[in-house]
Design a protein around this motif. Structure first.
Motif, PDB file in Angstrom:
ATOM      1  N   ALA A   6     -43.171  38.832-163.163  1.00  0.00           N
ATOM      2  CA  ALA A   6     -42.926  38.447-164.551  1.00  0.00           C
ATOM      3  C   ALA A   6     -42.528  39.654-165.394  1.00  0.00           C
ATOM      4  O   ALA A   6     -41.606  39.568-166.222  1.00  0.00           O
ATOM      5  CB  ALA A   6     -44.155  37.771-165.139  1.00  0.00           C
ATOM      6  N   LEU A   9     -39.034  40.637-164.523  1.00  0.00           N
ATOM      7  CA  LEU A   9     -38.099  39.663-165.084  1.00  0.00           C
ATOM      8  C   LEU A   9     -37.878  39.909-166.573  1.00  0.00           C
ATOM      9  O   LEU A   9     -36.752  39.816-167.062  1.00  0.00           O
ATOM     10  CB  LEU A   9     -38.622  38.247-164.848  1.00  0.00           C
ATOM     11  CG  LEU A   9     -37.704  37.113-165.261  1.00  0.00           C
ATOM     12  CD1 LEU A   9     -36.405  37.146-164.461  1.00  0.00           C
ATOM     13  CD2 LEU A   9     -38.396  35.781-165.078  1.00  0.00           C
ATOM     14  N   VAL A  10     -38.927  40.255-167.301  1.00  0.00           N
ATOM     15  CA  VAL A  10     -38.792  40.556-168.728  1.00  0.00           C
ATOM     16  C   VAL A  10     -37.947  41.810-168.931  1.00  0.00           C
ATOM     17  O   VAL A  10     -37.087  41.853-169.815  1.00  0.00           O
ATOM     18  CB  VAL A  10     -40.184  40.691-169.389  1.00  0.00           C
ATOM     19  CG1 VAL A  10     -40.080  41.294-170.774  1.00  0.00           C
ATOM     20  CG2 VAL A  10     -40.871  39.340-169.440  1.00  0.00           C
ATOM     21  N   THR A  13     -34.397  40.925-168.335  1.00  0.00           N
ATOM     22  CA  THR A  13     -33.898  40.093-169.426  1.00  0.00           C
ATOM     23  C   THR A  13     -33.607  40.917-170.673  1.00  0.00           C
ATOM     24  O   THR A  13     -32.682  40.598-171.416  1.00  0.00           O
ATOM     25  CB  THR A  13     -34.913  38.977-169.749  1.00  0.00           C
ATOM     26  OG1 THR A  13     -35.159  38.236-168.556  1.00  0.00           O
ATOM     27  CG2 THR A  13     -34.395  38.046-170.812  1.00  0.00           C
ATOM     28  N   GLY A  20     -31.704  37.292-166.258  1.00  0.00           N
ATOM     29  CA  GLY A  20     -33.058  36.753-166.295  1.00  0.00           C
ATOM     30  C   GLY A  20     -33.067  35.232-166.229  1.00  0.00           C
ATOM     31  O   GLY A  20     -33.909  34.631-165.578  1.00  0.00           O
ATOM     32  N   VAL A  24     -34.616  32.596-163.196  1.00  0.00           N
ATOM     33  CA  VAL A  24     -35.581  31.524-163.454  1.00  0.00           C
ATOM     34  C   VAL A  24     -34.977  30.152-163.210  1.00  0.00           C
ATOM     35  O   VAL A  24     -35.570  29.311-162.543  1.00  0.00           O
ATOM     36  CB  VAL A  24     -36.113  31.631-164.905  1.00  0.00           C
ATOM     37  CG1 VAL A  24     -36.931  30.420-165.272  1.00  0.00           C
ATOM     38  CG2 VAL A  24     -36.937  32.874-165.075  1.00  0.00           C
ATOM     39  N   GLU A  53     -37.914  31.484-170.058  1.00  0.00           N
ATOM     40  CA  GLU A  53     -38.950  32.131-169.257  1.00  0.00           C
ATOM     41  C   GLU A  53     -40.342  31.708-169.705  1.00  0.00           C
ATOM     42  O   GLU A  53     -41.226  31.494-168.879  1.00  0.00           O
ATOM     43  CB  GLU A  53     -38.794  33.647-169.329  1.00  0.00           C
ATOM     44  CG  GLU A  53     -37.557  34.128-168.614  1.00  0.00           C
ATOM     45  CD  GLU A  53     -37.276  35.592-168.834  1.00  0.00           C
ATOM     46  OE1 GLU A  53     -38.143  36.303-169.408  1.00  0.00           O
ATOM     47  OE2 GLU A  53     -36.189  36.041-168.439  1.00  0.00           O
ATOM     48  N   TYR A  54     -40.535  31.563-171.018  1.00  0.00           N
ATOM     49  CA  TYR A  54     -41.833  31.121-171.515  1.00  0.00           C
ATOM     50  C   TYR A  54     -42.161  29.714-170.991  1.00  0.00           C
ATOM     51  O   TYR A  54     -43.263  29.471-170.497  1.00  0.00           O
ATOM     52  CB  TYR A  54     -41.856  31.123-173.049  1.00  0.00           C
ATOM     53  CG  TYR A  54     -43.061  30.409-173.598  1.00  0.00           C
ATOM     54  CD1 TYR A  54     -44.321  31.001-173.557  1.00  0.00           C
ATOM     55  CD2 TYR A  54     -42.956  29.122-174.121  1.00  0.00           C
ATOM     56  CE1 TYR A  54     -45.434  30.335-174.026  1.00  0.00           C
ATOM     57  CE2 TYR A  54     -44.065  28.458-174.594  1.00  0.00           C
ATOM     58  CZ  TYR A  54     -45.297  29.065-174.549  1.00  0.00           C
ATOM     59  OH  TYR A  54     -46.400  28.396-175.009  1.00  0.00           O
ATOM     60  N   TYR A  56     -40.919  28.205-168.378  1.00  0.00           N
ATOM     61  CA  TYR A  56     -41.079  28.264-166.924  1.00  0.00           C
ATOM     62  C   TYR A  56     -42.488  28.713-166.544  1.00  0.00           C
ATOM     63  O   TYR A  56     -43.172  28.058-165.755  1.00  0.00           O
ATOM     64  CB  TYR A  56     -40.040  29.206-166.328  1.00  0.00           C
ATOM     65  CG  TYR A  56     -40.206  29.433-164.850  1.00  0.00           C
ATOM     66  CD1 TYR A  56     -39.794  28.479-163.927  1.00  0.00           C
ATOM     67  CD2 TYR A  56     -40.771  30.603-164.368  1.00  0.00           C
ATOM     68  CE1 TYR A  56     -39.946  28.673-162.571  1.00  0.00           C
ATOM     69  CE2 TYR A  56     -40.922  30.817-163.013  1.00  0.00           C
ATOM     70  CZ  TYR A  56     -40.514  29.851-162.117  1.00  0.00           C
ATOM     71  OH  TYR A  56     -40.679  30.048-160.776  1.00  0.00           O
ATOM     72  N   TYR A  57     -42.941  29.840-167.102  1.00  0.00           N
ATOM     73  CA  TYR A  57     -44.257  30.356-166.734  1.00  0.00           C
ATOM     74  C   TYR A  57     -45.386  29.504-167.307  1.00  0.00           C
ATOM     75  O   TYR A  57     -46.448  29.373-166.695  1.00  0.00           O
ATOM     76  CB  TYR A  57     -44.404  31.826-167.148  1.00  0.00           C
ATOM     77  CG  TYR A  57     -43.687  32.737-166.190  1.00  0.00           C
ATOM     78  CD1 TYR A  57     -44.147  32.897-164.889  1.00  0.00           C
ATOM     79  CD2 TYR A  57     -42.531  33.411-166.554  1.00  0.00           C
ATOM     80  CE1 TYR A  57     -43.491  33.705-163.980  1.00  0.00           C
ATOM     81  CE2 TYR A  57     -41.868  34.221-165.658  1.00  0.00           C
ATOM     82  CZ  TYR A  57     -42.354  34.366-164.376  1.00  0.00           C
ATOM     83  OH  TYR A  57     -41.690  35.162-163.489  1.00  0.00           O
ATOM     84  N   VAL A  81     -37.055  24.826-164.195  1.00  0.00           N
ATOM     85  CA  VAL A  81     -37.809  25.342-165.338  1.00  0.00           C
ATOM     86  C   VAL A  81     -38.773  24.274-165.857  1.00  0.00           C
ATOM     87  O   VAL A  81     -39.919  24.561-166.189  1.00  0.00           O
ATOM     88  CB  VAL A  81     -36.854  25.813-166.455  1.00  0.00           C
ATOM     89  CG1 VAL A  81     -37.627  26.233-167.692  1.00  0.00           C
ATOM     90  CG2 VAL A  81     -35.990  26.963-165.965  1.00  0.00           C
TER      91      VAL A  81
END
Length: 136
Positions: A6, A9-10, A13, A20, A24, A53-54, A56-57, A81
């Motif tokens: 993570a 990935l950030v 991104t 990024g 995802v 991303e938010y 997704y996680y 996602v």
């Protein structure tokens, strides 16, 4: 491994938002939207990428805990996602598929069916030494 991935990935991104999003969501409409937003302005591309991303996680964490959101997140078209990378779940946004009826598959075994225009005594492979294997 999850936290390290993570964070990486950030960082990716921050420098290039479409990369990024690709990591995802994969190659799809979300990636195309992010490329267009990044071309129009660097910050809209970042906002979209971090939103993906938010979600997704967040969905991945909810799936680990056994909670599944009742509806799709707005503005996201990728099923990966939407489900947090957990793949397709039965009943998630669709009707459950019908259950197949239990029973023999393929009908009767070979020896009980006549083969072509052969007389009734010579059926299938039974008289050639292969035995009756059947389908089941």
């Amino acid at each position: 491994m999850g936290v390290c991935a993570a964070v990486c990935l950030v960082i990716v991104t921050i420098f290039f938002p479409p990369l990024g999003v690709w990591a995802v969501a994969g190659c799809g409409i979300d990636l195309f939207i992010n490329i267009c937003l990044t071309i129009l302005g660097y910050f809209p591309g970042h906002i979209h990428a971090f939103y993906l991303e938010y979600v997704y996680y967040d969905r991945k964490q909810q799936a680990r805990e056994g909670h599944y959101p009742p509806r799709r997140a707005p503005g996201i078209y990728s099923d990966k996602v939407q489900t947090g990378g957990q793949g397709y779940r039965q009943g998630y946004g669709t009707m459950a598929p019908p259950v197949a009826a239990a029973g023999p598959v393929g009908g009767q075994p070979y020896e009980s069916q006549p083969y072509g225009n052969q007389p009734q005594g010579n059926q299938g492979y039974g008289n050639q030494g292969y035995g009756n294997q059947g389908y089941a």
